[in-house]
Design a protein around this motif. Sequence first.
Motif, short mmCIF file in Angstrom:
data_model
loop_
_atom_site.label_atom_id
_atom_site.label_comp_id
_atom_site.label_asym_id
_atom_site.label_seq_id
_atom_site.Cartn_x
_atom_site.Cartn_y
_atom_site.Cartn_z
N SER A 91 114.79 129.74 -7.85
CA SER A 91 114.28 129.49 -9.19
C SER A 91 114.49 130.71 -10.08
N CYS B 48 111.24 125.85 0.07
CA CYS B 48 112.63 126.32 0.17
C CYS B 48 112.77 127.30 1.34
N LYS C 266 108.72 120.09 -6.86
CA LYS C 266 109.76 119.20 -7.37
C LYS C 266 110.33 118.26 -6.31
N TYR C 267 110.54 118.79 -5.08
CA TYR C 267 111.24 118.02 -4.06
C TYR C 267 110.38 117.61 -2.86
N GLY C 268 109.18 118.15 -2.77
CA GLY C 268 108.29 117.77 -1.68
C GLY C 268 108.39 118.64 -0.44
N TYR C 269 109.18 119.69 -0.48
CA TYR C 269 109.30 120.61 0.66
C TYR C 269 109.58 122.02 0.14
N VAL D 165 109.92 124.65 -5.75
CA VAL D 165 110.79 123.70 -5.06
C VAL D 165 109.93 122.62 -4.40
N ARG D 166 108.84 123.04 -3.75
CA ARG D 166 107.95 122.07 -3.10
C ARG D 166 107.40 121.06 -4.11
#
Length: 93
Positions: free
Chosen positions: A22, A63, A58-61, A55-56
């Motif tokens: 990010s 980085c 936005k994507y559920g996990y 990242v979590r």
Amino acid sequence: MPETWFNVRWPDDSRMRCYSPSSTITQFFEPGARYAVSEFVGIARAALTHASERVRAKYGYACSASAEQLAVIERAAEAFASHATVTVEGFER
């Protein structure tokens, strides 16, 4: 959430290109600024954890590359006294 690399110069003048998932890393470090090694590691830990949490969200996990980069930084820092300085030379996107 563009990937961003930050370039650092260690106390022995070696350079490292570091990864952040990010661009928020730019809010934690100032280009051209010098940080004590211990301070640099602490800020890197906070910044890369923050980036991983973005990242979590936005994507559920989280980085894993962010965690790996932090581990590389921590290993490199072990070679230097905590009061020696690291320079953040700049950012790349």
